[in-house]
Design a protein around this motif. Structure first.
Motif, PDB file in Angstrom:
ATOM      1  N   SER A  29      43.342  25.904  39.106  1.00  0.00           N
ATOM      2  CA  SER A  29      44.644  25.341  38.758  1.00  0.00           C
ATOM      3  C   SER A  29      45.702  26.391  39.082  1.00  0.00           C
ATOM      4  CB  SER A  29      44.696  24.995  37.266  1.00  0.00           C
ATOM      5  OG  SER A  29      44.726  26.171  36.495  1.00  0.00           O
ATOM      6  N   GLY A  30      46.953  26.000  39.191  1.00  0.00           N
ATOM      7  CA  GLY A  30      48.027  26.931  39.531  1.00  0.00           C
ATOM      8  C   GLY A  30      48.096  28.110  38.586  1.00  0.00           C
ATOM      9  N   VAL A  88      47.242  32.183  39.458  1.00  0.00           N
ATOM     10  CA  VAL A  88      48.248  33.238  39.294  1.00  0.00           C
ATOM     11  C   VAL A  88      47.777  34.259  38.280  1.00  0.00           C
ATOM     12  CG1 VAL A  88      50.608  33.720  38.553  1.00  0.00           C
ATOM     13  CG2 VAL A  88      50.147  31.757  40.020  1.00  0.00           C
ATOM     14  N   ASN A  89      47.196  33.821  37.166  1.00  0.00           N
ATOM     15  CA  ASN A  89      46.732  34.756  36.139  1.00  0.00           C
ATOM     16  C   ASN A  89      45.642  35.689  36.647  1.00  0.00           C
ATOM     17  OD1 ASN A  89      48.154  34.744  33.695  1.00  0.00           O
ATOM     18  ND2 ASN A  89      47.363  32.719  33.208  1.00  0.00           N
ATOM     19  N   MET A  90      44.850  35.240  37.620  1.00  0.00           N
ATOM     20  CA  MET A  90      43.812  36.101  38.193  1.00  0.00           C
ATOM     21  C   MET A  90      44.417  37.363  38.786  1.00  0.00           C
ATOM     22  SD  MET A  90      41.164  33.583  40.191  1.00  0.00           S
ATOM     23  CE  MET A  90      41.124  34.748  41.514  1.00  0.00           C
ATOM     24  N   LEU A 144      49.647  42.261  40.360  1.00  0.00           N
ATOM     25  CA  LEU A 144      51.085  42.165  40.618  1.00  0.00           C
ATOM     26  C   LEU A 144      51.866  43.072  39.672  1.00  0.00           C
ATOM     27  CD1 LEU A 144      53.441  40.986  42.141  1.00  0.00           C
ATOM     28  CD2 LEU A 144      53.379  39.024  40.626  1.00  0.00           C
ATOM     29  N   ALA A 145      51.497  43.076  38.407  1.00  0.00           N
ATOM     30  CA  ALA A 145      52.185  43.928  37.442  1.00  0.00           C
ATOM     31  C   ALA A 145      52.029  45.406  37.806  1.00  0.00           C
ATOM     32  CB  ALA A 145      51.672  43.665  36.030  1.00  0.00           C
ATOM     33  N   TYR A 164      53.444  31.125  33.915  1.00  0.00           N
ATOM     34  CA  TYR A 164      52.285  31.278  34.787  1.00  0.00           C
ATOM     35  C   TYR A 164      51.487  32.504  34.385  1.00  0.00           C
ATOM     36  CZ  TYR A 164      53.787  27.646  37.982  1.00  0.00           C
ATOM     37  OH  TYR A 164      54.141  26.441  38.518  1.00  0.00           O
ATOM     38  N   PHE A 165      52.181  33.501  33.840  1.00  0.00           N
ATOM     39  CA  PHE A 165      51.546  34.699  33.289  1.00  0.00           C
ATOM     40  C   PHE A 165      51.673  34.638  31.784  1.00  0.00           C
ATOM     41  CE2 PHE A 165      52.328  38.157  36.771  1.00  0.00           C
ATOM     42  CZ  PHE A 165      51.449  37.519  37.613  1.00  0.00           C
TER      43      PHE A 165
END
Length: 86
Positions: free
Chosen positions: A7-8, A12-14, A19-20, A46-47
């Motif tokens: 899922s979206g 993104v959470n993966m 990214l952070a 998303y996060f």
């Protein structure tokens, strides 16, 4: 293709911690862009606002570049605190 199996939000959470972690990149431009992206992704839920994302975000308040610090400060006060007051 990579994201078609998730899922979206899960996709993104993966990559949230990766990214952070860009908020510690040697390049000022990368750090500023990472702050912008993480702010938008947390705002849009998303996060999750927890763990490494918070750690890197708060660490960016001490960034050596004043413009990055100002962006982090503005993101916290104008975007994230109103969205997540607790």
């Amino acid at each position: 293709y990579l994201f078609s199996h998730f899922s979206g939000t899960a996709a993104v959470n993966m990559y949230g911690d990766i990214l952070a972690s860009c908020m510690r990149d040697p390049s000022n431009l990368i750090r500023k862009h990472a702050v912008f992206l993480v702010t938008a992704l947390v705002r849009d839920e998303y996060f999750k606002w927890k763990g490494q994302v918070v750690y890197f975000f708060l660490g960016a308040l001490l960034d050596p570049d004043e413009s990055v610090r100002e962006q982090v400060h503005a993101s916290l006060l104008n975007v994230l605190l109103p969205k997540f007051p607790n």
